[in-house]
Every structure is written in C-alpha cells, then in structure tokens.
Design a protein around this motif. Structure first.
Motif, PDB file in Angstrom:
ATOM      1  N   SER A 218      52.684  60.574  27.971  1.00  0.00           N
ATOM      2  CA  SER A 218      53.494  61.801  27.960  1.00  0.00           C
ATOM      3  C   SER A 218      54.563  61.793  29.045  1.00  0.00           C
ATOM      4  N   PHE A 313      42.613  62.669  23.561  1.00  0.00           N
ATOM      5  CA  PHE A 313      41.564  62.425  24.546  1.00  0.00           C
ATOM      6  C   PHE A 313      40.840  63.724  24.854  1.00  0.00           C
ATOM      7  N   GLY A 317      37.842  64.459  32.545  1.00  0.00           N
ATOM      8  CA  GLY A 317      39.021  64.099  33.315  1.00  0.00           C
ATOM      9  C   GLY A 317      40.312  64.235  32.539  1.00  0.00           C
ATOM     10  N   ALA A 318      41.282  63.417  32.922  1.00  0.00           N
ATOM     11  CA  ALA A 318      42.648  63.610  32.444  1.00  0.00           C
ATOM     12  C   ALA A 318      43.187  62.331  31.853  1.00  0.00           C
ATOM     13  N   THR A 320      46.855  61.309  29.862  1.00  0.00           N
ATOM     14  CA  THR A 320      48.114  61.923  29.449  1.00  0.00           C
ATOM     15  C   THR A 320      48.675  61.247  28.209  1.00  0.00           C
TER      16      THR A 320
ATOM     17  N   ILE B 202      53.647  66.797  37.715  1.00  0.00           N
ATOM     18  CA  ILE B 202      52.752  67.102  36.595  1.00  0.00           C
ATOM     19  C   ILE B 202      51.776  68.200  36.979  1.00  0.00           C
ATOM     20  N   TYR B 204      48.067  69.223  35.123  1.00  0.00           N
ATOM     21  CA  TYR B 204      47.157  68.883  34.025  1.00  0.00           C
ATOM     22  C   TYR B 204      46.030  69.909  34.010  1.00  0.00           C
ATOM     23  N   LYS B 329      43.099  70.076  26.352  1.00  0.00           N
ATOM     24  CA  LYS B 329      43.720  69.508  27.549  1.00  0.00           C
ATOM     25  C   LYS B 329      45.231  69.631  27.372  1.00  0.00           C
ATOM     26  N   SER B 331      49.017  69.495  29.479  1.00  0.00           N
ATOM     27  CA  SER B 331      49.743  69.195  30.718  1.00  0.00           C
ATOM     28  C   SER B 331      51.208  69.568  30.594  1.00  0.00           C
ATOM     29  N   LEU B 366      43.203  70.889  36.483  1.00  0.00           N
ATOM     30  CA  LEU B 366      42.507  69.619  36.738  1.00  0.00           C
ATOM     31  C   LEU B 366      43.199  68.801  37.822  1.00  0.00           C
ATOM     32  N   HIS B 367      44.508  68.725  37.782  1.00  0.00           N
ATOM     33  CA  HIS B 367      45.223  68.163  38.924  1.00  0.00           C
ATOM     34  C   HIS B 367      46.715  68.406  38.793  1.00  0.00           C
TER      35      HIS B 367
END
Lengths: 459, 459
Positions: A218, A313, A317-318, A320, B202, B204, B329, B331, B366-367
């Motif tokens: 992304s 996904f 966690g993450a 992108t 970013i 997320y 999820k 971002s 998340l971050h």
C-alpha cells in the motif's frame, strides 16, 4: 389412557437414558459436511443412522452412495391399507469455528442444566434421533407401526449439496407418500408448541472481486491501485443500506403479503417473540426495516446477509497489503414467491452495477432452495396439532420459519404430499454457533409427540 | 581509476559469488516478525547479521535485547576527524501468505533470470547485505574505512514494533552522527538511479465491530439482527468513496502542496512511472483521485486502504452465520505534514460517525510513523548523487517514496542529521507479495555505489 398408551409411556420412560446414549454416540462423530477433511466422519455418521434403523426393525436399510455424502434410507411398510409417511432428517452438522468460544468441546456431548451441548444436538441429530426413538418405542411395544413409514436422512443439508434433491427427483415412486414430515424446526418456547406455516428459501453466493494481477504494497501503490476489499465494501453497502432495505432491482416485485391471520399475528406478536429475540441477541434495539413488524422481517421478508469476507491479511499484527483478489459470501433469504434462480440473476446484475469500474466481479451461485407455504387445515397438519396438544396441553401456534429447508419445497413439488414441519428446537439452541444445545425435556417430549402423531395419522 | 579504485573493483568482482551466498544464507531464515511462531527465527536472523559485522572487522557488535525482537549494532570509529555515518537496515520480513502463489518456496532463495527470489530478498535483507559487503570490501582493500560508521539493524520494521524507536530516543549519544543512511527504497528502473526527497508516514489501525452477543443463524435472525460485517462494509464505504476521496473530516486541512519542482515532475512524469505501474498492476486504468496526477497520488496524497476483514465464515462451502464480531485492518498513508497521532483521533471520530447505530465500534491504533521531506541540496545528498552517477552514469532523479519508513523521521528529529534514502530495489520486486525478488545486478551495483558514497562523504 388405553393399555397401549400406558405401555408406550412406560417403555419411553424406562428407556430415556439409553435414548440419550444413542444420541450422544451419534453426536461424537464430527460429521461436518462442508469441510472435505471430515468426509470419513460424515460417512461414519451415516452408518450410525443406518445401524439405528436396522436395530429398531426397519427393512431395506441402505447407505446410498451419491456424488457427495451418502443418504440413509430405511422403511417399514407392513401397515396394509394405512397411509404412508415419509420422514426426513439430516445427520450432517455445521463447522464449529470459532471453537475457542465453546464451553465444552463441540464433539464431546455434555449435559448442563437440562441441556445437551454438542454441535448437531439440535440441528439436526437430536431431532432426527427422537423420531427414530419414537419409531423404536412403537415397534417395541406393539410389534408394529400404526402406518407405513419411510425414513430418508441426508448428509449435505449444511453444505447445500445436491444429492438428496437428485435422489428425490429420480426416485419419486420409491419415496411416494401421503404425507412428508420434517423435524428440523423449533418452537417459540418450551410451552408454545408450533407448526410451521411457511419457510423462506435461500440463495447462497460468492462474490469474487479482482483488482491488480498481484498483491501490492500500500505504500508504493496506495492512491492508484484498485483495492478489491474496498470494492467489496462498496458493493455490499450498495446492496443493502443501513436501514435494511435491499437494493436489488426487481427483488420485491413478486413478493406477496402474508395472509390476514398471519399479518395480524406478526403485528400483535402475542407471544412476544421479538422481545425474546432482542434479549437473546443482547442488543438495545432490533435492526432492519422499521416499517415492517419484526416477525414479518424474520419470517416473510427477503433479507440479505454477508457471512464472511476473505482476502488480504487478517493475522496478528500489521501487513500493508492491497490484495489482488477478495471474496464475500453473501446470501439472501427468500419468501415463497421469490424463486432462487430468478433472484440469482437479479443479484448478479445488481452486484455488477454496484461494483466500482476499476475491478472485475464474478458472482457464483453456491446453492439455492425454494420457500414454501403450508396450509394448516390439511389432515396431516391436524394430526400433528392434536399430537402436540396431547403432550404440551395446548394448541400449537402457526408460525413461519425464517430459515431455509429446500427439501420441503422439493417434497411438495415432486411427491405432491403435504409437508408437516414440526420441530422441538428452542430459539436459544445456538444453531450454527458455538455452544449449540438441545433441551433434554424437548427431546423426550418430542419422542412422545412423534409417536402420537403416527397414531393420529392412522385414524 | 586510481590504484585504490582498481583494487576495490577487483575485490568486489572476485567476491560476488560469496556475497550472494552470504545473502542467501540470511534469506533462508524465515524471520517473519509479525507472527509470534517465528520469534526464534527472527533471533537467528539477528545473530546472522551480528556475525557478518564481526567478520568484516566491526567492533562493539551487539545483539541487543528489547521488549520485542532484538536490534543489531556494530561500529567502526577509527577515522579520526572524519564524519560519522549511521546506517540503518532491517532483517525482519513480511509474512508469505498466500504461499501457494510462490513459484519457489519463499525461504529457499532461487535465482531465475538474473533475479534472486525469496521473501526479504529486496525488503530488506538484500539491501542491508549490500551495505555490509561494501563495508567489507573497503576494509579488506584499505584496512580501514574512509569515515566512521555505525550500523543499526532492526527486526520489527514489518511489525510496527517500538523497539528501535525506543532505542534511538534513549541512545542519542551512542547513535550521534553527521548523516543517516537508510537503504530500504527503490529506483524507478535499472537505469534511473534515484534519491528520495520525501516519505509518507502511516497509521495502521484495527476497527472492531460488535453486534449481537453471539453468532446467529441468518435464517432465524436475518432481518432483525445487526451484522458486523455489513456494518464494516458501510463504515469502509463511507470512509473512502469509489473515486478515492477520503471522508475523514479534518484530514486534508494540514496538507501542504509539493514544491514547484516536484509538482512539475508529478505533472509531467518524464520517466513514465504511472504507465509502468499501470502495466505492472495489469489494470486498464489507474484508480483514485482523478484530479491529481498519479505520482502525487502515490507519493504526496493521503490514502486509506483496507487490508483484511475478519469475522464469520470464509472456508469452503456455505455457512449461514451472522457473526457477533468482525474486524477490519485499515491504514492511512500520510504525507509529511499529517501527524499520525492527530490523524488517529480524526479517523476514530470518523469511524464512529460512519457506523450504523445498531453496532458498537472500537478503533485500535496498531502503530504509526511520521513522514519526512528531504532537501536535495545538503552535502550528504550530493555525495550520494555523485556515487550513483559514478556507477550508473547518470544523475539521480529526486522522487518521493509512498511507503512509510518511520525511522527516517525519527533520525531526523532525534539525531538532527540529514537522512539519505538511497535504495536499489525495483518497482517489480513484489514487496509484501508472493515471489519477492531482488535483481542481482542491482545488488552488485549497490555494493559499488555504497562504497563510493562512503568515500565521497570523506572528501
């Protein structure tokens, strides 16, 4: 009570523990029809049912191979001159995920507070086993059944399989009957016996959206790349709005209103179903089309639901990623006059119109089944109503079932027999969810009702 | 060429095979930082990097324990009076799913057509290893480096871990430097060397939607039950429309336009980036805000993407569940003036406003990481430009990177050093996707460029 009735009651009362054991043995087999890894267990569950039929004295018992999971058939046809009842049940069960939410393992049946917890306890092994136990009891006490009985148990009900439909269509002589009986529905509460006056059909589809030819980062592509997950969100939000209105042009055209009696029941909701359902869901308010009563919304209106969205996904966690492909499982429940194949065509067109222009979309028809209206004034329904009244002490209510039992419409169409839909599940049985259960008292009462039903049909 | 240059070139040319072996040995370790099951492999990859630094002659080499995955540090500080360069890389990699789309196993590095295929080949083990090999070559040929060098390699770049940020914040003296160098970016093509003039930040997040207190059967509850998956579809479709406009009130307020030179470059796109990206994605047209040039969209506009949606059933076949909970999820990529924690507040508010009233919604951060603008006229950037010209034969272009390298903004803020972002990846390296690869010629040229860069910094 006649002597015969007293003997029957004594037999059932004396054998309740064993009846329960025979059920739990069946429930231990994880016959998840939709997951290929369980095919062997599905077969074992079929064989278990066949053994039960043989043991109670049925003849011509077969485990019938199909393109999918096997069918189980057995018959007792020695009541010369008496009517014939075709009984249907299914031995397959839903998947169990999320398995971590079960309080006891789904395939280790456990009794707590008068309920038996296990996947399939209610849907439909419990309801099928109570029929077998009613048949066993009648045969054990009288040496015969009051009518002729054919039993057909399938293994693809939860997977939308074609095997039973194919079989019915090609074996109309073998399955010929005066009445069909399906025990796969529920009662509003423990003291509200019910018969089903209508069912919704279903169409279950998978919408697949393609964007770029591969997954993308992304950071590098966000801003110019099609995102199939975002496209699905747009499509789904356009198919049904936040107020529960479905935007599939043509969908509502063939919808017929319920009968006056039904409309009155839906409006008044004398058993307070809607409030019970609200409490059970643990929500502040019911969702959906505010201009229709809740009972009409769950029983007689078309609905559209998304059941899962895959792609990208979803782990811890993450990540992108912009996925190349995403899929959504989307189904519609269809009141009797909406034909599933016609609705598929409407849905496919609506999905393609709703899709953003930068993605390509395909819609797959995973399975469909038709709805049904059952008139309460036929003699089979009256025999069932009398049996319910005999055990529960009150007349049944005539309700619709929002769920789909495609086999009901098929029996009606191919065998030209009235279909009695009488079940003993309860609204909080957690069908298709973690902690599925079946009430033991409903199981034992069900055995007695079904025995009475068969006797009433002989009269 | 001076004798020294000839010796260096000979050393690199003679050792290319071994350099590649040292890289493939590292790539065989599945150091997936976001999946807890791989924690041991992540550590092994850290130790591998530390061993490399020790072998080439670096001192004070440490594998530094953190709350998450370890950091690797090493230094060579014997160039008295010369400037100090802090070099950053990361040894962790993205997950590999869907693994079935890889043409060779992701952790069995394989050379095909001049490319090395493996997870991490480009991002970022390949780019980090080429730096180590440049350092090795200089030390082997000259017995010393032309400047002082500190190397910091982290293991949570793909997991949004806090360890490296914590370490930088608390070790500003140890990491003090005149220039920071990050090798985690790409060039537009093999003959278009590039330096990065800006990065996007970013944020997320995970959006969690709750409906009923348990999973429900769509037949029994469809029409009155909240569906968290449907609510997510509505939320996502409201956050970003089909034309790529983000509806997060306040998001665009602080956005500054690019410099005139940048705007001109974006508008003219002299290297035809947009067309190359379109071809690479295999799409008929680019998605997104049509009123901005594609390069501005990927480099300097905020973007919002959904990366995955969990909840309900996505297995084979059909399950008619209305899930109790669903998660997405999501971002945003943020141009330099949009601060991640401020944007989180805006996003959280927008999500809650977009949610249908019948569900409850929480948004987890998340971050996050900040963007950066780098001016091309500082001496470090000029040293890098000269090194690129020396090997590639042409001046670099100054491009922005749409991806996020939070450490770059942190180095700039905490160490007050200019940050050179120079990388040798290519647009088709399949970062974060199946079949990630790294061009062997880019790997070997990168070694030479980095060696030259260090020599230029000494001048």
């Amino acid at each position: 009570m006649t002597q015969q009735e007293t003997d029957l009651e004594r037999y059932i009362a004396n054998n309740e523990d064993r009846f329960l054991e025979d059920l739990t043995g069946w429930l231990r087999i994880p016959s998840i029809s939709t997951l290929p890894a369980y095919a062997g267990d599905v077969r074992r569950a079929a064989e278990y049912a066949a053994n039960q039929l043989t043991k109670i004295g049925f003849g011509n018992v077969e485990v019938i191979a199909t393109q999918g999971h096997p069918l189980v058939y057995g018959e007792w046809l020695k009541a010369t001159g008496k009517p014939t009842l075709l009984i249907y049940g299914h031995y397959d069960v839903q998947p169990v995920d999320p398995v971590e939410l079960w309080n006891s393992p789904p395939f280790e049946p456990t009794v707590r507070n008068g309920n038996l917890y296990a996947r399939g306890a209610s849907d439909d092994k419990g309801q099928t086993m109570l029929i077998i136990k009613a048949l066993e009891s009648l045969l054990a006490v009288n040496g015969k059944l009051p009518i002729n009985v054919k039993v057909l148990i399938e293994g693809e009900e939860e997977a939308g399989g074609e095997a039973v439909a194919q079989y019915v269509k090609t074996h109309t002589d073998k399955l010929a009957c005066d009445t069909a009986f399906i025990c796969d529905t529920h009662m509003p509460s423990k003291d509200a016996p019910a018969l089903i006056s209508g069912l919704r059909g279903i169409i279950y589809t998978e919408v697949e959206v393609h964007g770029a030819q591969r997954d993308l980062h992304s950071g590098s592509y966000g801003g110019i790349a099609p995102n199939p997950l975002h496209a699905l969100a747009i499509i789904i939000s356009r198919l049904k709005d936040a107020e529960g209105h479905i935007h599939v042009p043509g969908l509502y055209d063939k919808l017929r209103p319920g009968s006056e009696i039904e409309q009155d029941f839906w409006q008044k909701d004398p058993l307070n179903f809607a409030e019970a359902l609200r409490e059970e869901m643990g929500v502040a308010q019911l969702t959906g089309e505010a201009e229709y009563p809740p009972l009409e919304r769950i029983w007689a209106r078309p609905t559209l639901e998304v059941h899962g969205i895959a792609g990208g996904f979803v782990g811890e966690g993450a990540k992108t990623v912009i996925p190349a492909v995403a899929k959504a499982k989307i189904s519609l429940r269809l009141p009797p006059d909406l034909h599933s194949s016609e609705v598929f065509t409407l849905l496919e067109r609506a999905v393609k119109e709703a899709a953003p222009p930068d993605v390509t979309v395909t819609v797959r028809n995973l399975h469909g089944g038709e709805g049904l209206v059952v008139e309460p004034d036929n003699s089979a329904m009256q025999a069932a109503a009398a049996a319910l009244k005999g055990i529960y002490g009150k007349d049944p209510v005539y309700i619709r079932e929002g769920g789909s039992i495609p086999i009901a419409a098929l029996f009606s169409e191919k065998l030209h027999a009235p279909v009695v839909l009488m079940g003993f599940g309860l609204p909080d049985d957690n069908l298709h969810a973690p902690n599925e259960k079946y009430s033991l008292s409903q199981f034992f009462k069900g055995i007695r009702v079904v025995a009475n039903f068969l006797q009433n049909l002989a009269a």
